[in-house]
Structures are given as C-alpha cells and as structure tokens.
Design a protein around this motif. Structure first.
Motif, PDB file in Angstrom:
ATOM      1  N   ALA A 198       0.817  -1.213   0.000  1.00 18.10           N
ATOM      2  CA  ALA A 198       0.000   0.000   0.000  1.00 18.10           C
ATOM      3  C   ALA A 198       0.851   1.263   0.000  1.00 18.10           C
ATOM      4  CB  ALA A 198      -0.936   0.001   1.212  1.00 18.10           C
ATOM      5  N   GLY A 199       2.151   1.132  -0.312  1.00 20.35           N
ATOM      6  CA  GLY A 199       3.030   2.284  -0.285  1.00 20.35           C
ATOM      7  C   GLY A 199       3.749   2.595  -1.579  1.00 20.35           C
ATOM      8  N   ALA A 200       4.017   1.582  -2.401  1.00 19.63           N
ATOM      9  CA  ALA A 200       4.835   1.792  -3.600  1.00 19.63           C
ATOM     10  C   ALA A 200       4.189   2.757  -4.583  1.00 19.63           C
ATOM     11  CB  ALA A 200       5.117   0.456  -4.280  1.00 19.63           C
ATOM     12  N   TRP A 201       2.857   2.824  -4.633  1.00 20.94           N
ATOM     13  CA  TRP A 201       2.177   3.749  -5.545  1.00 20.94           C
ATOM     14  C   TRP A 201       2.553   5.192  -5.248  1.00 20.94           C
ATOM     15  CZ3 TRP A 201      -1.047   7.691  -3.926  1.00 20.94           C
ATOM     16  CH2 TRP A 201      -1.410   7.665  -2.574  1.00 20.94           C
ATOM     17  N   HIS A 202       2.870   5.479  -3.974  1.00 21.58           N
ATOM     18  CA  HIS A 202       3.160   6.857  -3.565  1.00 21.58           C
ATOM     19  C   HIS A 202       4.599   7.237  -3.896  1.00 21.58           C
ATOM     20  CE1 HIS A 202       4.311  10.051  -0.729  1.00 21.58           C
ATOM     21  NE2 HIS A 202       3.061  10.455  -0.836  1.00 21.58           N
ATOM     22  N   SER A 203       5.529   6.402  -3.476  1.00 20.43           N
ATOM     23  CA  SER A 203       6.944   6.661  -3.706  1.00 20.43           C
ATOM     24  C   SER A 203       7.756   5.449  -3.282  1.00 20.43           C
ATOM     25  CB  SER A 203       7.408   7.899  -2.919  1.00 20.43           C
ATOM     26  OG  SER A 203       7.149   7.731  -1.542  1.00 20.43           O
ATOM     27  N   ARG A 204       8.967   5.354  -3.821  1.00 24.06           N
ATOM     28  CA  ARG A 204       9.831   4.222  -3.507  1.00 24.06           C
ATOM     29  C   ARG A 204      10.131   4.149  -2.013  1.00 24.06           C
ATOM     30  NH1 ARG A 204      15.111   3.760  -7.121  1.00 24.06           N
ATOM     31  NH2 ARG A 204      13.446   3.618  -8.670  1.00 24.06           N
ATOM     32  N   GLN A 205      10.178   5.303  -1.370  1.00 22.51           N
ATOM     33  CA  GLN A 205      10.474   5.361   0.062  1.00 22.51           C
ATOM     34  C   GLN A 205       9.517   4.512   0.889  1.00 22.51           C
ATOM     35  OE1 GLN A 205      10.149   9.342   1.511  1.00 22.51           O
ATOM     36  NE2 GLN A 205      10.371   8.804   3.668  1.00 22.51           N
ATOM     37  N   TYR A 206       8.275   4.400   0.423  1.00 21.16           N
ATOM     38  CA  TYR A 206       7.248   3.708   1.208  1.00 21.16           C
ATOM     39  C   TYR A 206       6.879   2.336   0.631  1.00 21.16           C
ATOM     40  CZ  TYR A 206       6.639   8.125   3.662  1.00 21.16           C
ATOM     41  OH  TYR A 206       6.853   9.252   4.420  1.00 21.16           O
ATOM     42  N   ALA A 207       7.648   1.843  -0.324  1.00 26.07           N
ATOM     43  CA  ALA A 207       7.347   0.538  -0.903  1.00 26.07           C
ATOM     44  C   ALA A 207       7.323  -0.535   0.187  1.00 26.07           C
ATOM     45  CB  ALA A 207       8.392   0.188  -1.957  1.00 26.07           C
ATOM     46  N   GLY A 208       6.316  -1.380   0.131  1.00 23.35           N
ATOM     47  CA  GLY A 208       6.174  -2.457   1.108  1.00 23.35           C
ATOM     48  C   GLY A 208       5.310  -2.108   2.302  1.00 23.35           C
ATOM     49  N   GLU A 209       4.842  -0.859   2.393  1.00 27.20           N
ATOM     50  CA  GLU A 209       3.978  -0.462   3.506  1.00 27.20           C
ATOM     51  C   GLU A 209       2.643  -1.217   3.392  1.00 27.20           C
ATOM     52  OE1 GLU A 209       3.376   1.640   7.005  1.00 27.20           O
ATOM     53  OE2 GLU A 209       5.188   1.620   5.766  1.00 27.20           O
ATOM     54  N   PRO A 210       2.219  -1.890   4.451  1.00 23.53           N
ATOM     55  CA  PRO A 210       0.991  -2.683   4.353  1.00 23.53           C
ATOM     56  C   PRO A 210      -0.265  -1.865   4.625  1.00 23.53           C
ATOM     57  CG  PRO A 210       1.994  -3.027   6.494  1.00 23.53           C
ATOM     58  CD  PRO A 210       2.928  -2.116   5.731  1.00 23.53           C
ATOM     59  N   ILE A 211      -1.403  -2.441   4.248  1.00 27.65           N
ATOM     60  CA  ILE A 211      -2.704  -1.903   4.680  1.00 27.65           C
ATOM     61  C   ILE A 211      -2.845  -2.203   6.172  1.00 27.65           C
ATOM     62  CG2 ILE A 211      -5.198  -2.130   4.461  1.00 27.65           C
ATOM     63  CD1 ILE A 211      -4.783  -3.077   1.593  1.00 27.65           C
TER      64      ILE A 211
END
Length: 248
Positions: free
Chosen positions: A84-97
């Motif tokens: 739930a993070g990669a769509w925003h930016s690489r920094q947050y890739a892998g962030e879960p719901i």
C-alpha cells in the motif's frame, strides 16, 4: 436553541494521516502527521469479506495498493499481503494496509485522537457501521476521548448508532440536500462535516443552534482556513500537515 455538548477534539485534523506527504491510510502516514505536531487524524474504514475492519478509501484496490478488484470482496489474509506504499513513492514501498485495530492501538498509546470515516463497500452500509462501532467501542473502552465516527451513508451511521450509541457520530455531506439538518438530528449526530465551500454564516448558525458542531473537509489553502475560522466553525480536515500549524 440547543447548547452544543463539550467538544473534546482539536480544530485541526490530518486527512488520511498526513495528507499527500505519505501513502494515505497507512501507519507511516499517521506517524508522519504526528511528527508534524498533529494530534488528531482522519481515516477511512471498511470491512473485508471475513469481517476484519481495515483502512482504505476507495472501493477498489488499484489506486493505492498492488491489488486489483473490490477490496471488500477479499479476505483479510489476501489484503494483508498487498503493498500500500509503492504507488506513492519508492520510500514507502512495502507499507501494508493497516487494520483499524493497528491504528487504534497506536493512537491510544500516543494519546492521539481519531475521526473514523465509515467507508462501506456498496451494499454493506449497515453491517460496516455496526462492525466499526462495535470494534471502536471495545478498543477505546475506558479512554477519556472516544473516536468520532462519520459517514456519507446514513445507513452506516444508523448501524453505528445501534451498535454503540455512546460513540459520537457526524454526517458527512458533499451538498446540502433538502432535510440535511433533520437527517443528522434523526441519526443522533453531534457534528455535520461538509465540503468547506458549503459553509456560510446561516448554515453554521443552524448547525450550532441545533446543538451540533460544524466541521469541514478538505481544506488545503490558507484563505479557506481563515474564512472557516472567521465563520466560527469547529473543525478543519486538511492534507497540508506541512502548511498549517495544528497548535494555531
């Protein structure tokens, strides 16, 4: 004229955690909003196919996750695997719901406040309202300030009222349809949450005269915030956690 009940919430509420600075409705966003000094947050809550309350705005998964399709049609075991993070930016890739319980425990531990927008998958309005309110009543039991439950869907608010009548509720409106104030009163609401452009002195006076509070979404410009403060409104939901000082 009814006097409004005491209002325990601050004026400033961070939209979906930290507005657009982090992926919305993730714990990373709420942590970032708190780092900017915000003490109250808005989130969107819906039901998985197996009854878990989780955070997501859209009915579908494509915009803010790596999944596809209608979120509420999947079990939590599938939703929990999504990015739930990669769509925003690489920094947050892998962030879960997150689940609502994840967020609730973080808010309570840090003495932060929450506005939970009940965002049901179409056709599950009452069930989602009941589930969100039941869970919130359990998680915040014994806390000084409960979450504020809001929804655009009257059926969702009715479900919340029936499941946990002690929790405060607010009706969300994107237009002032005929009978809007009466509808909020019938649902036992303590607040009306409007598109900020809808408020004028007459509407604010009507709401406050009925013993409710007047809140606004989504306010991202200084001129709009200044107008709402001058009108005497009670709460401002904003994406701009980096622009506004919530202590102001």
């Amino acid at each position: 004229m009814n006097s409004p009940a005491p209002w325990p919430y601050p004026r400033w509420i961070a939209h979906r955690g930290a507005g657009r600075l982090a992926p919305e409705n993730t714990l990373a966003a709420f942590r970032l909003g708190a780092q900017h000094g915000w003490r109250m947050f808005e989130c969107d809550a819906k039901l998985s196919a197996d009854g878990v309350v989780f955070l997501l705005h859209d009915a579908t998964l494509e915009r803010t996750t790596s999944g596809r399709g209608t979120a509420g049609e999947l079990p939590w075991s599938d939703l929990a695997q999504l990015d739930a993070g990669a769509w925003h930016s690489r920094q947050y890739a892998g962030e879960p719901i997150p689940t609502l319980e994840n967020l609730a425990r973080w808010c309570i531990a840090n003495r932060l406040l929450l506005n939970i927008e009940i965002k049901p998958t179409p056709g599950t309005e009452e069930a989602t309202g009941r589930a969100v309110a039941t869970l919130a009543a359990r998680l915040w039991h014994g806390q000084d300030v409960p979450p504020l439950l809001t929804s655009f869907q009257p059926l969702a608010l009715a479900g919340a009222r029936d499941a946990a009548p002690q929790l405060p509720r607010g009706l969300l409106l994107d237009k002032l349809h005929e009978g809007w104030l009466h509808a909020a009163q019938q649902l036992g609401c303590v607040a009306i949450v409007c598109n900020h452009a809808l408020w004028d002195r007459e509407q604010v006076s009507a709401v406050q005269g009925a013993g409710m509070r007047a809140l606004s979404y989504t306010v991202n410009d200084e001129w709009a915030a200044e107008r709402l403060i001058a009108l005497g409104t009670d709460g401002i939901i904003s994406d701009r956690v980096d622009l506004f000082s919530p202590a102001g």
